[in-house]
Design an enzyme around this catalytic site. Sequence first.
Site: not given
Length: 286
Positions: A221, A255
Site C-alpha cells: 500500500k 489480505r
Amino acid sequence: MLRLGRREFASHERVIMAIVNRTPDSFYDQGATFRDEPALARVEQAVAEGAAIIDIGGVKAGPGEEVSAEEEVRRTAGFVAEVRRRFPDVVISVDTWRHEVGEAVCEAGADVLNDAWGGVDPRLAEVAARYGAGLVCTHAGGSEPRTRPHRVTYDDVMADILDVTLRLAERAVELGVERESVMIDPGHDFGKNTRHSLEATRRLGEMVATGWPVLVSLSNKDFVGETLDRPVKERVVGTLATTAVSAWLGAQVYRVHEVAETRQVLDMVSSIAGDREPAVARRGLA
C-alpha cells in the site's frame, strides 16, 4: 474462534487471505488475473502456498473507469462459482461495497463479504446475515468508494477506527450475522494519510483487545511506499515488516499479494510467540 465457510480458526491462528483481482486496471498487477484462466491459476497457487481465504475483487479500489454493479457481478459471480467448484474447502471472500453484488456472489457460493468502504451501503450487512456469510467491517473515514483522502484529520485516529468498526460489527450481529464470522479492519490508506496508517499499525493492539478478530490489508500500500519512498513493485520488504509487527500485536487475518513470503513471516512470528512448533529442530540435539 473465527468461523468462515466450512473452516474454523482458533484465536492464535494467523490466516492468509490471498488477493485475486478480476479487474483490468488493478494498482499492483495491472490486470494479470482479469481473465479466468490466469485468475484460477492464481487461486491454485495461493492455496498451495498457504492461503485459507481467497478474496475476489471486481472493482479497482482507487479512482478509474466507472464499473456498474452489473459489470461487477459479471466479473465476480461466475468466477466465485468456479472457484467453489474447484476448491470446495477454500473460504471465498468478495471485496465489494454493493448489496446487489453481495447477493449475486453469495448465491454463487461466497462465504465472506469484504466491505472495504465502511458500510456505505448498509444493506450489504443484511445480505451477509440472510446468506449466513461472514463480514469484514472496515474503517474508511467516511470516504466515498473509490476516492482518495484529501487533508483528512482525526483528533484520535484509533478512537475513530474503534468507534466505526465496533458499531458496524455490532449492527451486523444484530442483523443476524454470526458473531464468530465478523472481522474488523482498520482500513490502512482508506480515508487516511501515511501517518494515520502508521499510527493505526502501532496501536493495533487496541483493536485486538476488543475481542473481535482483526483483519489487516497492508500489501504494497501507499503508506508503505511513502514511509520507505518506494514504488509499488518495491514495497514487499516494508509490507512484510509491517505484517510481522501486526502479527505480534495480534491481528489474525492478512489480505496479501505475496502469499508464500507472508506465510513464512506469520509462521516465524507464531513460533516466536509459542503458538507453533519449529518445522525442524535438530540444532544442538544431534
